[in-house]
Design a protein around this motif. Structure first.
Motif, PDB file in Angstrom:
ATOM      1  N   VAL A   1      -4.547   1.269  -0.695  1.00  0.00           N
ATOM      2  CA  VAL A   1      -4.456   0.135   0.221  1.00  0.00           C
ATOM      3  C   VAL A   1      -5.740  -0.680   0.124  1.00  0.00           C
ATOM      4  O   VAL A   1      -6.843  -0.121   0.187  1.00  0.00           O
ATOM      5  CB  VAL A   1      -4.250   0.612   1.676  1.00  0.00           C
ATOM      6  N   ILE A   2      -5.590  -1.995   0.004  1.00  0.00           N
ATOM      7  CA  ILE A   2      -6.755  -2.878  -0.109  1.00  0.00           C
ATOM      8  C   ILE A   2      -6.584  -4.054   0.844  1.00  0.00           C
ATOM      9  O   ILE A   2      -5.605  -4.793   0.760  1.00  0.00           O
ATOM     10  CB  ILE A   2      -6.919  -3.412  -1.551  1.00  0.00           C
ATOM     11  N   SER A   3      -7.529  -4.235   1.741  1.00  0.00           N
ATOM     12  CA  SER A   3      -7.517  -5.433   2.586  1.00  0.00           C
ATOM     13  C   SER A   3      -8.255  -6.553   1.855  1.00  0.00           C
ATOM     14  O   SER A   3      -9.099  -6.307   0.992  1.00  0.00           O
ATOM     15  CB  SER A   3      -8.183  -5.147   3.938  1.00  0.00           C
ATOM     16  N   GLY A   4      -7.930  -7.802   2.180  1.00  0.00           N
ATOM     17  CA  GLY A   4      -8.544  -8.924   1.475  1.00  0.00           C
ATOM     18  C   GLY A   4      -8.245  -8.864  -0.012  1.00  0.00           C
ATOM     19  O   GLY A   4      -9.106  -9.062  -0.863  1.00  0.00           O
ATOM     20  N   ILE A   5      -6.979  -8.622  -0.324  1.00  0.00           N
ATOM     21  CA  ILE A   5      -6.579  -8.286  -1.695  1.00  0.00           C
ATOM     22  C   ILE A   5      -6.334  -9.492  -2.593  1.00  0.00           C
ATOM     23  O   ILE A   5      -6.312  -9.373  -3.814  1.00  0.00           O
ATOM     24  CB  ILE A   5      -5.290  -7.413  -1.654  1.00  0.00           C
ATOM     25  N   ALA A   6      -6.176 -10.680  -2.019  1.00  0.00           N
ATOM     26  CA  ALA A   6      -5.608 -11.794  -2.776  1.00  0.00           C
ATOM     27  C   ALA A   6      -6.597 -12.553  -3.651  1.00  0.00           C
ATOM     28  O   ALA A   6      -6.187 -13.258  -4.576  1.00  0.00           O
ATOM     29  CB  ALA A   6      -4.916 -12.779  -1.829  1.00  0.00           C
ATOM     30  N   GLN A   7      -7.899 -12.436  -3.383  1.00  0.00           N
ATOM     31  CA  GLN A   7      -8.887 -13.195  -4.139  1.00  0.00           C
ATOM     32  C   GLN A   7     -10.078 -12.316  -4.502  1.00  0.00           C
ATOM     33  O   GLN A   7     -10.245 -11.223  -3.987  1.00  0.00           O
ATOM     34  CB  GLN A   7      -9.385 -14.393  -3.328  1.00  0.00           C
ATOM     35  N   GLY A   8     -10.927 -12.850  -5.405  1.00  0.00           N
ATOM     36  CA  GLY A   8     -12.203 -12.218  -5.709  1.00  0.00           C
ATOM     37  C   GLY A   8     -12.089 -10.784  -6.183  1.00  0.00           C
ATOM     38  O   GLY A   8     -11.194 -10.412  -6.948  1.00  0.00           O
ATOM     39  N   MET A   9     -13.015  -9.960  -5.701  1.00  0.00           N
ATOM     40  CA  MET A   9     -13.075  -8.568  -6.156  1.00  0.00           C
ATOM     41  C   MET A   9     -11.836  -7.774  -5.757  1.00  0.00           C
ATOM     42  O   MET A   9     -11.374  -6.918  -6.510  1.00  0.00           O
ATOM     43  CB  MET A   9     -14.338  -7.904  -5.617  1.00  0.00           C
ATOM     44  N   GLY A  10     -11.285  -8.056  -4.569  1.00  0.00           N
ATOM     45  CA  GLY A  10     -10.085  -7.344  -4.139  1.00  0.00           C
ATOM     46  C   GLY A  10      -8.929  -7.547  -5.095  1.00  0.00           C
ATOM     47  O   GLY A  10      -8.209  -6.595  -5.434  1.00  0.00           O
ATOM     48  N   ARG A  11      -8.775  -8.769  -5.545  1.00  0.00           N
ATOM     49  CA  ARG A  11      -7.695  -9.085  -6.497  1.00  0.00           C
ATOM     50  C   ARG A  11      -7.915  -8.376  -7.832  1.00  0.00           C
ATOM     51  O   ARG A  11      -6.992  -7.760  -8.376  1.00  0.00           O
ATOM     52  CB  ARG A  11      -7.642 -10.605  -6.706  1.00  0.00           C
ATOM     53  N   GLU A  12      -9.136  -8.474  -8.357  1.00  0.00           N
ATOM     54  CA  GLU A  12      -9.423  -7.857  -9.654  1.00  0.00           C
ATOM     55  C   GLU A  12      -9.267  -6.341  -9.593  1.00  0.00           C
ATOM     56  O   GLU A  12      -8.735  -5.723 -10.522  1.00  0.00           O
ATOM     57  CB  GLU A  12     -10.835  -8.231 -10.107  1.00  0.00           C
ATOM     58  N   VAL A  13      -9.719  -5.740  -8.505  1.00  0.00           N
ATOM     59  CA  VAL A  13      -9.575  -4.292  -8.344  1.00  0.00           C
ATOM     60  C   VAL A  13      -8.099  -3.898  -8.332  1.00  0.00           C
ATOM     61  O   VAL A  13      -7.686  -2.928  -8.987  1.00  0.00           O
ATOM     62  CB  VAL A  13     -10.274  -3.814  -7.052  1.00  0.00           C
ATOM     63  N   SER A  14      -7.297  -4.661  -7.596  1.00  0.00           N
ATOM     64  CA  SER A  14      -5.870  -4.328  -7.500  1.00  0.00           C
ATOM     65  C   SER A  14      -5.182  -4.415  -8.857  1.00  0.00           C
ATOM     66  O   SER A  14      -4.355  -3.563  -9.200  1.00  0.00           O
ATOM     67  CB  SER A  14      -5.172  -5.242  -6.485  1.00  0.00           C
ATOM     68  N   LEU A  15      -5.521  -5.424  -9.643  1.00  0.00           N
ATOM     69  CA  LEU A  15      -4.893  -5.586 -10.960  1.00  0.00           C
ATOM     70  C   LEU A  15      -5.324  -4.479 -11.923  1.00  0.00           C
ATOM     71  O   LEU A  15      -4.504  -3.964 -12.705  1.00  0.00           O
ATOM     72  CB  LEU A  15      -5.240  -6.960 -11.541  1.00  0.00           C
ATOM     73  N   MET A  16      -6.595  -4.106 -11.857  1.00  0.00           N
ATOM     74  CA  MET A  16      -7.066  -3.012 -12.725  1.00  0.00           C
ATOM     75  C   MET A  16      -6.388  -1.695 -12.377  1.00  0.00           C
ATOM     76  O   MET A  16      -5.975  -0.932 -13.252  1.00  0.00           O
ATOM     77  CB  MET A  16      -8.583  -2.864 -12.599  1.00  0.00           C
ATOM     78  N   LEU A  17      -6.268  -1.434 -11.094  1.00  0.00           N
ATOM     79  CA  LEU A  17      -5.633  -0.188 -10.658  1.00  0.00           C
ATOM     80  C   LEU A  17      -4.141  -0.185 -10.998  1.00  0.00           C
ATOM     81  O   LEU A  17      -3.593   0.838 -11.435  1.00  0.00           O
ATOM     82  CB  LEU A  17      -5.831  -0.003  -9.160  1.00  0.00           C
ATOM     83  N   ALA A  18      -3.494  -1.324 -10.808  1.00  0.00           N
ATOM     84  CA  ALA A  18      -2.067  -1.423 -11.131  1.00  0.00           C
ATOM     85  C   ALA A  18      -1.831  -1.212 -12.623  1.00  0.00           C
ATOM     86  O   ALA A  18      -0.864  -0.558 -13.025  1.00  0.00           O
ATOM     87  CB  ALA A  18      -1.527  -2.783 -10.699  1.00  0.00           C
ATOM     88  N   ALA A  19      -2.732  -1.758 -13.443  1.00  0.00           N
ATOM     89  CA  ALA A  19      -2.602  -1.596 -14.893  1.00  0.00           C
ATOM     90  C   ALA A  19      -2.722  -0.138 -15.311  1.00  0.00           C
ATOM     91  O   ALA A  19      -2.217   0.258 -16.368  1.00  0.00           O
ATOM     92  CB  ALA A  19      -3.666  -2.438 -15.601  1.00  0.00           C
TER      93      ALA A  19
END
Length: 276
Positions: free
Chosen positions: A6-24
């Protein structure tokens, strides 16, 4: 083995990049943000990665919606392995001239917002006897910068709160880690930077501070580089309590531990070009 993160503030910046890396890497991504257009574009990117995910539009200040979000995530995926508290706003200005009502809003978002998120997911982690809480702090959570008194105060509060709860939750197998970036090359600082009136006794030094800060941001760690280090913390079996993602935070935090106060002050004031 895939984890539910779970990531809050997920849509931009570091939150977004982290989510995409983890999803990959095959992990399940759940998160929320207040910016719908960025959530929509993130949803498209996650879909292209064939990721499992759940995204919602909501604010970190909306307690009931966060609880409903938690219930939805647990119902959908059964458990949550890691919660990343990534929401925060900046706050800039001479302390003498600070609007304290706006300062209170900053505390509500940066500190109580983090508490809302962690409180929501802690019970399920405690019952499962496992989990990880990763919280975005800052260099200024230990090294206060001038003209960032309120922001520094929120990050000092974050570090105190998280360091304290760590003792409470560790018997239940819950790990705690904090991320302490200095500058990351995003528009985060620019959103907060607002000069005082020209007749302010602090005006000239604020101008110099902002100009220096902007110079540092231009050559700072970018969100992808920062995200790579944050992902390592998230996936670590035994994360450290304090984690840096850039040279400046490591450098200043190192100085903070060992140097006398007068020398630390001189280095900081020279570094930010705000000596009198």
């Amino acid at each position: 083995m895939s984890k539910v993160i779970v990531i809050s503030g997920i849509a931009q910046g570091m939150g977004r990049e982290v989510s995409l890396m983890l999803a990959a890497q095959g992990h399940i991504i759940c998160g929320f943000d207040i910016e719908k257009k960025y959530l929509d574009s993130l949803s498209s990117e996650l879909t292209k990665l064939n990721a499992k995910f759940h995204l919602e539009q909501l604010s970190i200040t909306e307690t009931e919606k966060i609880i409903k979000f938690k219930d939805t995530v647990l119902k959908k995926f059964g458990n949550v392995d890691t919660v990343v508290s990534n929401v925060g706003i900046g706050f800039f200005g001479p302390f003498e001239e600070v609007d304290l009502n706006k300062a209170l809003q900053c505390f509500d978002i940066n500190v109580i917002g983090c508490a809302r998120l962690l409180q929501s997911f802690l019970p399920s982690m405690r019952i499962a006897k496992k989990g990880k809480l990763v919280v975005m702090s800052s260099l200024v959570g230990q090294v206060p910068f001038p003209f960032e008194s309120i922001y520094s105060a929120t990050k000092f509060a974050i570090e105190g709160m998280v360091s304290s709860l760590r003792y409470e939750v560790s018997p239940f197998g819950i790990q705690v880690a904090m991320i302490q970036p200095a500058q990351v090359s995003t528009n985060f600082a620019a959103k907060a930077q607002k000069l005082p009136e020209k007749n302010s006794p602090y005006y000239d030094r604020c101008v110099r501070f902002i100009n220096r800060d902007n110079d540092l941001i231009r050559t700072a760690t970018n969100p992808i580089q920062a995200a790579e280090k944050i992902v390592k913390v998230i996936l670590s079996n035994k994360p450290k309590l304090f984690n840096q993602v850039d040279f400046m935070s490591t450098f200043f935090l190192g100085l903070n531990r060992f140097l006398p106060q007068k020398i630390k002050d001189k280095i900081l004031l020279n570094h930010m070009n705000i000596n009198v």
